[in-house]
Design a protein around this motif. Structure first.
Motif, PDB file in Angstrom:
ATOM      1  N   ALA A   1       0.807  -1.224   0.000  1.00 28.71           N
ATOM      2  CA  ALA A   1       0.000   0.000   0.000  1.00 28.71           C
ATOM      3  C   ALA A   1       0.835   1.266   0.000  1.00 28.71           C
ATOM      4  O   ALA A   1       0.328   2.356   0.244  1.00 28.71           O
ATOM      5  N   GLY A   2       2.131   1.132  -0.286  1.00 27.13           N
ATOM      6  CA  GLY A   2       3.005   2.306  -0.287  1.00 27.13           C
ATOM      7  C   GLY A   2       2.833   3.122  -1.560  1.00 27.13           C
ATOM      8  O   GLY A   2       2.311   2.629  -2.563  1.00 27.13           O
TER       9      GLY A   2
ATOM     10  N   ASP B   1       7.621  -7.919   1.769  1.00 27.89           N
ATOM     11  CA  ASP B   1       7.293  -6.745   0.973  1.00 27.89           C
ATOM     12  C   ASP B   1       6.875  -7.158  -0.433  1.00 27.89           C
ATOM     13  O   ASP B   1       7.523  -8.007  -1.059  1.00 27.89           O
TER      14      ASP B   1
ATOM     15  N   LYS C   1       5.768   1.609  -6.946  1.00 30.96           N
ATOM     16  CA  LYS C   1       6.685   0.629  -7.560  1.00 30.96           C
ATOM     17  C   LYS C   1       6.085  -0.771  -7.682  1.00 30.96           C
ATOM     18  O   LYS C   1       6.353  -1.482  -8.646  1.00 30.96           O
TER      19      LYS C   1
END
Ligand code: C5P
Length: 234
Positions: free
Chosen positions: A10-11, A107, A22
């Protein structure tokens, strides 16, 4: 024993300097997140994968899931992310099935995770309560003066390791840590191994991971990942 995976995705990927986060950047025609998901969905003993994405990327995520067979994608659940990585992980952890024994955190931007290493991390967490991948430091670390402009002292890099992903935890232990941690930890913390140590009293086992675990952070990393995936898919 039941193993679940939480994938924070969710970045916003500010450091990449692109409009697209990304994890949704295209690599060989598919979003990066596809490859990370595929790596976990290929592992038969992974029971469920919880993907944490921001509201704006729900549609794109559901498009990615369509590229897997109905049986495979039935293992995936999508939940909403939050303002910080820790808060996103917390949303993911709350969605994990209650009978889960070990939960893996990974991640979304580290697509090259391998089953053998994953198994070692999971078994170490089952035994120890928590386990994380580490890598030797590539650069020497210096400690600058307070204003950041002058060298104060140089650290001996052989005494330190870089903390990478995946990490794995006994599910009750990581839940205890997140329940007991402070708002400050959720906003600024970057290390779940530290949270279980501080709030659940568990020291993590550290395992030396392969160099392929590196995190796609900068634009050049996308080109590097593309090169590796091209080799694998040829
Ligand atoms: O920003 P960083 O590289 O540390 O992000 C690592 C992972 O955490 C990425 O997969 C990113 O999408 C995720 N993240 C998140 N929610 C945030 C910030 C980061 O899920 N608020």
């Amino acid at each position: 024993f039941p193993v679940s995976v939480v994938l924070p995705a969710a970045g916003s990927g500010e450091r990449m300097g692109l409009a697209t986060p990304k994890q949704f950047c295209s690599v060989l025609g598919r979003p990066l997140l596809y490859y990370t998901l595929q790596a976990f969905l290929n592992v038969p003993w992974v029971r469920e994968v919880i993907v944490v994405v921001s509201q704006d990327w729900l549609q794109e995520t559901s498009d990615i899931l369509q590229s897997f067979s109905p049986t495979t994608r039935s293992k995936v659940r999508v939940v909403s992310g939050a303002a910080t990585r820790h808060r996103s992980i917390w949303n993911g952890l709350k969605a994990v099935g209650s009978s889960t024994d070990v939960v893996v955190l990974h991640d979304a931007v580290r697509p090259l995770v391998e089953e053998d290493f994953l198994k070692r991390i999971v078994l170490a967490a089952k035994e120890q309560g928590a386990a994380g991948a580490v890598r030797p430091l590539i650069s020497t670390v210096v400690s600058p003066t307070k204003d950041g402009s002058m060298l104060d002292h140089t650290l001996d890099r052989s005494q330190y390791q870089a903390s990478e992903m995946p990490q794995a935890f006994r599910y009750p232990a990581i839940m205890e840590a997140y329940h007991n941690c402070s708002e400050h930890d959720l906003d600024f913390g970057t290390e779940c191994l530290h949270l279980v140590q501080k709030y659940a009293g568990i020291s993590a086992k550290l395992l030396l991971g392969p160099s392929s675990l590196w995190k796609v952070t900068l634009r050049k990393d996308l080109y590097a990942i593309e090169g590796v995936l091209k080799e694998e898919h040829c």
